[in-house]
Design an enzyme around this catalytic site. Structure first.
Site, PDB file in Angstrom:
ATOM      1  N   GLY A   1      -8.010   3.262  14.165  1.00 15.61           N
ATOM      2  CA  GLY A   1      -8.054   4.027  15.397  1.00 15.61           C
ATOM      3  C   GLY A   1      -7.141   5.242  15.351  1.00 15.61           C
ATOM      4  O   GLY A   1      -6.028   5.180  14.864  1.00 15.61           O
TER       5      GLY A   1
ATOM      6  N   TYR B   1       0.457  -0.678  -6.639  1.00 15.11           N
ATOM      7  CA  TYR B   1       1.431  -0.392  -5.591  1.00 15.11           C
ATOM      8  C   TYR B   1       2.825  -0.287  -6.207  1.00 15.11           C
ATOM      9  O   TYR B   1       3.526  -1.276  -6.414  1.00 15.11           O
ATOM     10  CB  TYR B   1       1.418  -1.475  -4.515  1.00 15.11           C
ATOM     11  CG  TYR B   1       0.055  -1.715  -3.887  1.00 15.11           C
ATOM     12  CD1 TYR B   1      -0.958  -0.766  -3.972  1.00 15.11           C
ATOM     13  CD2 TYR B   1      -0.209  -2.891  -3.208  1.00 15.11           C
ATOM     14  CE1 TYR B   1      -2.209  -0.989  -3.401  1.00 15.11           C
ATOM     15  CE2 TYR B   1      -1.445  -3.122  -2.627  1.00 15.11           C
ATOM     16  CZ  TYR B   1      -2.446  -2.168  -2.734  1.00 15.11           C
ATOM     17  OH  TYR B   1      -3.677  -2.407  -2.172  1.00 15.11           O
TER      18      TYR B   1
END
Length: 284
Positions: free
Chosen positions: A207, A57
């Protein structure tokens, strides 16, 4: 229904089960960095005790950001990092490198960036296909014996790989992709549950992603409306309810989103609502 709010990683490290993934925090100079520092600090203020980062990262920049924001670390705060992937000039920008000498350099760099003498939870970001597994884990075990690493975990592994790894070292955590919308790693979760190994799902809120099951998306939205919650909160509550070894690590760079995620730990799904969500096996 799973109600425990904490989990003891490796039988020793007590953390709140809903953690924070730092990957999305901008690390460049300027206002965005200042905002990242505030988000990291706010996570701890809200009671988060597990923060996930990695050498990959920002190639160390994320670790340095967390140290700037949080060092000296609060008692009970676990900052877990990952090694085994290095920067590359190839099309992906990275490559596997879990050769013993490379892992040692990466761990030494992580110690310096995080400003610690020991990394309490170090995970192998990916198994390096070009290096014998025994060499990779043997190097981490040596670092553990030297006191530079507390506990060892894995990321993106199969059940077979987990079994082989456990013959070499004590594995206390596994970080695989898993969510309400993506349950492909159920066998690995089951193996972790049977062994009491922490399972840290990355991308825990999926989602609305392309290809998500329309029926499941609608079911999540309906449950969210009934509970006056957001679909993301329902997804996180489902994970926490799914197994006591699951420690979700949702990430965000926005304070409001962070607070929303943390609040999901207090959301309870009734058996009926849980069954409505469990009935789908749609994949993202």
């Amino acid at each position: 229904m799973t109600t425990a709010t904490t989990f003891r990683i490796g039988g020793e490290l007590d953390v709140r089960r809903l953690g924070f993934g730092a990957m999305r925090l901008p690390t460049g100079p300027g206002p965005a960095r200042e905002a990242s520092l505030q988000v990291a600090r706010r996570a701890v203020e809200l009671g988060v005790t597990l923060i996930d980062t990695a050498h990959m990262y920002g190639w160390g920049a994320n670790e340095e950001l967390l140290a700037e924001a949080l060092h000296p670390y609060a008692d009970g705060l676990l900052v877990a990092t990952k090694v085994g992937i290095v920067r590359s000039s190839g099309p992906d920008g990275w490559r596997h490198d879990a050769r013993p000498d490379s892992l040692r350099r990466q761990v030494e760099d992580a110690l310096r960036r995080l400003r610690v003498e020991r990394i309490e939870l170090l995970q192998l970001h990916r198994i390096d296909p070009g290096t014998p597994l025994a060499d990779q884990l043997g190097a981490l075990r040596e670092l553990q014996e030297e006191g530079k690493v507390g506990r060892i975990g894995l990321s993106e592994v199969t059940v077979d790989e987990l079994d082989r790894a456990r013959e070499i070292v004590d594995v206390v955590s596994v970080q695989n992709r898993y969510s309400l919308f993506d349950r492909e790693q159920e066998p690995v979760l089951a193996a972790c549950e049977a062994a009491g190994i922490a399972f840290l799902p990355w991308r825990p809120v999926a989602g609305g992603a392309p290809g998500a099951s329309a029926e499941l998306t609608a079911a999540v939205a309906a449950v969210a409306a009934e509970l006056d919650a957001t679909p993301a909160q329902v997804s996180l509550a489902w994970l926490l309810d799914r197994s006591p070894v699951i420690l979700p690590i949702p990430g965000t760079a926005r304070p409001a989103h962070l607070e929303e995620n943390v609040a999901a730990a207090d959301l309870r799904l009734t058996p009926g609502r849980r069954e409505r969500l469990d009935g789908f096996t749609g994949q993202v």
